[in-house]
Enzyme design. Sequence first.
Site, PDB file in Angstrom:
ATOM      1  N   ASP B  20       0.980  -1.143  -0.004  1.00 29.32           N
ATOM      2  CA  ASP B  20       0.005   0.025  -0.049  1.00 29.32           C
ATOM      3  C   ASP B  20       0.873   1.334   0.009  1.00 29.32           C
ATOM      4  O   ASP B  20       2.002   1.270   0.350  1.00 29.32           O
ATOM      5  CB  ASP B  20      -0.925   0.272   1.144  1.00 29.32           C
ATOM      6  CG  ASP B  20      -1.769   1.142   1.177  1.00 29.32           C
ATOM      7  OD1 ASP B  20      -2.217   1.604   0.303  1.00 29.32           O
ATOM      8  OD2 ASP B  20      -2.209   1.562   2.619  1.00 29.32           O
ATOM      9  N   SER B  21       0.294   2.398  -0.371  1.00 30.93           N
ATOM     10  CA  SER B  21       1.121   3.546  -0.371  1.00 30.93           C
ATOM     11  C   SER B  21       1.383   3.909   1.198  1.00 30.93           C
ATOM     12  O   SER B  21       2.112   4.768   1.416  1.00 30.93           O
ATOM     13  CB  SER B  21       0.233   4.758  -0.913  1.00 30.93           C
ATOM     14  OG  SER B  21      -1.065   4.991  -0.210  1.00 30.93           O
ATOM     15  N   CYS B  83      -3.601  -1.113  -2.365  1.00 35.00           N
ATOM     16  CA  CYS B  83      -3.838   0.542  -2.537  1.00 35.00           C
ATOM     17  C   CYS B  83      -4.836   0.802  -3.871  1.00 35.00           C
ATOM     18  O   CYS B  83      -4.343   0.275  -5.009  1.00 35.00           O
ATOM     19  CB  CYS B  83      -2.593   0.900  -2.711  1.00 35.00           C
ATOM     20  SG  CYS B  83      -2.486   2.741  -3.236  1.00 35.00           S
ATOM     21  N   GLU B 162      -7.294   9.040   9.980  1.00 28.29           N
ATOM     22  CA  GLU B 162      -6.029   8.942  10.790  1.00 28.29           C
ATOM     23  C   GLU B 162      -6.039   9.997  11.992  1.00 28.29           C
ATOM     24  O   GLU B 162      -5.290   9.536  13.062  1.00 28.29           O
ATOM     25  CB  GLU B 162      -4.816   9.413   9.846  1.00 28.29           C
ATOM     26  CG  GLU B 162      -4.868   8.535   8.433  1.00 28.29           C
ATOM     27  CD  GLU B 162      -3.616   8.816   7.804  1.00 28.29           C
ATOM     28  OE1 GLU B 162      -2.774   9.767   7.874  1.00 28.29           O
ATOM     29  OE2 GLU B 162      -3.299   7.652   6.917  1.00 28.29           O
ATOM     30  N   CYS B 194     -11.448   2.487  -0.717  1.00 31.62           N
ATOM     31  CA  CYS B 194     -10.306   2.881   0.005  1.00 31.62           C
ATOM     32  C   CYS B 194      -9.770   1.986   1.123  1.00 31.62           C
ATOM     33  O   CYS B 194     -10.883   1.899   1.956  1.00 31.62           O
ATOM     34  CB  CYS B 194     -10.431   4.703   0.364  1.00 31.62           C
ATOM     35  SG  CYS B 194      -8.959   5.070   1.050  1.00 31.62           S
ATOM     36  N   HIS B 196      -8.675   2.878   3.945  1.00 28.59           N
ATOM     37  CA  HIS B 196      -8.945   3.434   5.067  1.00 28.59           C
ATOM     38  C   HIS B 196     -10.286   3.257   5.478  1.00 28.59           C
ATOM     39  O   HIS B 196     -10.651   3.695   6.807  1.00 28.59           O
ATOM     40  CB  HIS B 196      -8.638   5.098   5.328  1.00 28.59           C
ATOM     41  CG  HIS B 196      -7.100   5.372   5.301  1.00 28.59           C
ATOM     42  ND1 HIS B 196      -6.127   4.923   4.327  1.00 28.59           N
ATOM     43  CD2 HIS B 196      -6.440   6.184   6.352  1.00 28.59           C
ATOM     44  CE1 HIS B 196      -4.912   5.312   4.853  1.00 28.59           C
ATOM     45  NE2 HIS B 196      -5.102   6.158   5.841  1.00 28.59           N
TER      46      HIS B 196
END
Lengths: 275, 275
Positions: B20-21, B83, B162, B194, B196
Site C-alpha cells: 500500500d502507499s 492500495c 488518521e 479506499c 482507510h
Amino acid sequence: MCHDMNFVKPDSNSAIGVFDSGIGGLTVVRALMERLPFESIIYFGDTARVPYGVKSVDTISKFAGEITEFLLRQQVKLLIVACNTMAAVAREVIVGLSPVPVLDVIDAGASSAVEATRARYVGVIGTPATINSNAYARAIHRHDAGIRIFSQACPLFVPLVEEGWLDHPVTRLTAREYLRPVTTHQIDTLVLGCTHYPLLKPLLQKVVGKDIHLVDSAEAMAERTAAVLTEMDLWNRSASPPDYRFFVSDVPLRFQGIGERFLGRSLPKVQVVKW
Amino acid sequence: MCHDMNFVKPDSNSAIGVFDSGIGGLTVVRALMERLPFESIIYFGDTARVPYGVKSVDTISKFAGEITEFLLRQQVKLLIVACNTMAAVAREVIVGLSPVPVLDVIDAGASSAVEATRARYVGVIGTPATINSNAYARAIHRHDAGIRIFSQACPLFVPLVEEGWLDHPVTRLTAREYLRPVTTHQIDTLVLGCTHYPLLKPLLQKVVGKDIHLVDSAEAMAERTAAVLTEMDLWNRSASPPDYRFFVSDVPLRFQGIGERFLGRSLPKVQVVKW
C-alpha cells in the site's frame, strides 16, 4: 539568519528562492509579491512527496537538503524556508548547505508574536510535526523567555483548505474543537504556524473572537524579508520587471485550482523537476 | 490476475506480499489474517511517500514498480495491491513486472459489488485519484455493463480516519455532505473504495441507512485471495506457524497508534527500508 565572516554578498539582482513541501508556500509568495513587488522569485514545491508534516526528522532533513541544493544552483540571493515542518526540524541542515542568508517562517512568525502579545500568553497551531518539534516555543523564548505558550496540532486543517472548505460548517466545527484547549488560556495572540492557514484566517478569527490577534506567518515572512534586504543591501536595483518561476516535483490532481487559490492570482507556467 | 502460459507455479509455502502507499493496507492484512490464518504475510507500506491519491499517474507508476520489485525479492507467492490508487492507475506496470499472480482491491471490490446489487445501481467512494481514474466503473462493467455507477471523491475521509475521529460529529457532517449526491440515486450497494474506509463502516452505515449494502474492500480482498489460493493450489501446507513481516519506508509520527487501529491488534516489529 546565516551570516558569518566567510559570507560573500550575493548579487542583489538575483531572485529570492522560496520553498515548501508542497503548494502551501504559495501563500508566502503571494505576501512577498505584494510587499516586495520588484523582487524576482523562484519557488520550489515538493508536490511529489508532500506532506512532510507526518514524516520522520531524517526523511524531512534529506528532502530539505535536496531542495536547498536545487535552489542554490539557480543562483538565488536569499533562501526562504516557507515550510514550517522543514524550518522546525531541518533548519540546521539547510543553513549548513547555504552560502546565502536563510530565513524561515518560524522565526518570522515567532518575532511577530513577541511584538504583538501584551498578555504574554501566546497560542500556536500547526501540523503535528511542527507542534511536536516545539520549534515555535523555542523561537519565541529566544526573544522572551517569560512568554507562556499553548500549542495545538491541527492535522485536519491542511486537507480542509485543500478541499476548499474555507468557510464551511465542517471546518468551523473542527476549528472549535481544536482551538478550545488553546483559548481556555488567556491568550491574546495566536500564531498560524502553517502556510495553509492564512486561507482560514477569516474563519479562525470568527471562532476565536476579535480580541485575539492572529499572526499570519506569510505576512510576517514578507516583513522580515524586507527588513533583511535593507539590512544587507540586497534590494533588486534592476529596471526590468520581476521574474516569477515556479518549480514542482509533480503536478498533482487539482494542482492548478488549489495553487491559484493560494497565490491569489492565476498561476503561470509551472515546470516539473524530476529527481 | 496475471496467469499466462509461461507461468511458473510459486512455492506454496512462501508468504503473500501485500502493499500500500501507507498503512491503510493494514486493514487488508487484518482481513487476510482472519480469513487465512495459516498464511504468512509480508507487508510493505510506502510511508515516506504517502499519500499517493493526489500524485500524478507517472509518479504513482514509478513508485508502484519499485515496491513490486522489493516484494518479489522477498520471494512472495502472490502479490496483493492493497492500495486503490495504485490498482487504479498502475496495475499494468505491476503485472508487467510480476511472475507471480497479482490481485488487487479494485477487482475484488468490484466483483463483490456486482454480486451484492439487486437494483444494479451502485455507488463508489474513494480518493480523488481513484475516482478520477474511473477504475471501479471499468471493473464493474467488465462483469455487467448494465450496472449504473455513481461515484464520489471523499478527500477528507483519510485524514479523518488518521485523526481517529471514527465516530465524531465532524466526520458525520462530512459524510452526509459527500454521500448526499450518491444516495439521491436509488443505489442499494456502496463500495468503500479506499483501504482507510473500513474503519468508518459503522458511521457510514448510519449515514446511508441500513438498506444500502456496504462493500468493504478489505473483506472482499480476503475472499478473493482464498478463492485464488484454492484455484491455483497455493495454500500454505507447512506445519509451522505463519510469519508476519512489516516493512515501511519511514516511521512517521503517530505510526504505531494508527497502525494498530488499522490492524486491530498490536503491531509487531516494523522494519524500515530506505531507498
